[in-house]
Design a protein around this motif. Structure first.
Motif, PDB file in Angstrom:
ATOM      1  N   PHE A  79       0.810  -1.211   0.000  1.00 38.54           N
ATOM      2  CA  PHE A  79       0.000   0.000   0.000  1.00 38.54           C
ATOM      3  C   PHE A  79       0.846   1.265   0.000  1.00 38.54           C
ATOM      4  O   PHE A  79       0.446   2.278  -0.542  1.00 38.54           O
ATOM      5  N   ALA A  80       2.021   1.217   0.638  1.00 40.71           N
ATOM      6  CA  ALA A  80       2.869   2.417   0.726  1.00 40.71           C
ATOM      7  C   ALA A  80       4.279   2.017   1.132  1.00 40.71           C
ATOM      8  O   ALA A  80       4.492   0.967   1.738  1.00 40.71           O
ATOM      9  N   PRO A  89       1.948   6.066   7.542  1.00 39.13           N
ATOM     10  CA  PRO A  89       0.643   6.406   6.977  1.00 39.13           C
ATOM     11  C   PRO A  89      -0.482   5.704   7.731  1.00 39.13           C
ATOM     12  O   PRO A  89      -0.278   4.658   8.342  1.00 39.13           O
ATOM     13  N   LEU A  94      -5.399   3.915   3.864  1.00 39.42           N
ATOM     14  CA  LEU A  94      -4.799   3.252   2.705  1.00 39.42           C
ATOM     15  C   LEU A  94      -5.672   2.096   2.220  1.00 39.42           C
ATOM     16  O   LEU A  94      -5.869   1.929   1.016  1.00 39.42           O
ATOM     17  N   THR A  95      -6.168   1.293   3.135  1.00 37.67           N
ATOM     18  CA  THR A  95      -6.981   0.145   2.734  1.00 37.67           C
ATOM     19  C   THR A  95      -8.362   0.579   2.289  1.00 37.67           C
ATOM     20  O   THR A  95      -8.979  -0.080   1.473  1.00 37.67           O
ATOM     21  N   LYS A  97      -9.007   3.270   0.536  1.00 35.94           N
ATOM     22  CA  LYS A  97      -8.846   3.701  -0.859  1.00 35.94           C
ATOM     23  C   LYS A  97      -8.937   2.514  -1.794  1.00 35.94           C
ATOM     24  O   LYS A  97      -9.490   2.592  -2.884  1.00 35.94           O
TER      25      LYS A  97
END
Length: 100
Positions: A79-80, A89, A94-95, A97
């Motif tokens: 994810f990043a 983050p 993130l998840t 998105k």
């Protein structure tokens, strides 16, 4: 083959990297003041998360720098990635998105 995004070199084959365990594990301020149980917890006890997880990686066949990755331990989706010292983050964002 999995591509891991090095913050300095960009995406590279996973064979170029070395896994370094859970990220953001704080070293005790004064190890001489720790009990044996506290020192053991720092050295050996790690979460074993199924799903998104912050990990440390080293680009051994590239820039030879450590960095952090948010990776799903079940699907291996990344994810990043971010440099040490940068804030982690928000994993939930993130998840989310991804699911949107």
């Amino acid at each position: 083959m999995q591509l891991i995004p090095c913050p300095w070199c960009g995406p590279r084959d996973d064979a170029e990297f070395h896994y370094g365990a859970e990220a953001h594990v704080a070293r005790p301020a004064d190890p001489t003041e720790c009990s044996d149980a506290e020192w053991e917890a720092y050295l050996y006890l790690r979460r074993n998360t199924k799903g998104p997880f912050a990990e440390r990686w080293m680009h051994t066949n590239g820039c030879r720098r450590w960095f952090n990755v948010i990776r799903d331990t079940y699907t291996h989706e990344i994810f990043a990635s971010y440099k040490p010292g940068e804030p982690m983050p928000d994993i939930a964002q993130l998840t989310a998105k991804k699911d949107a």
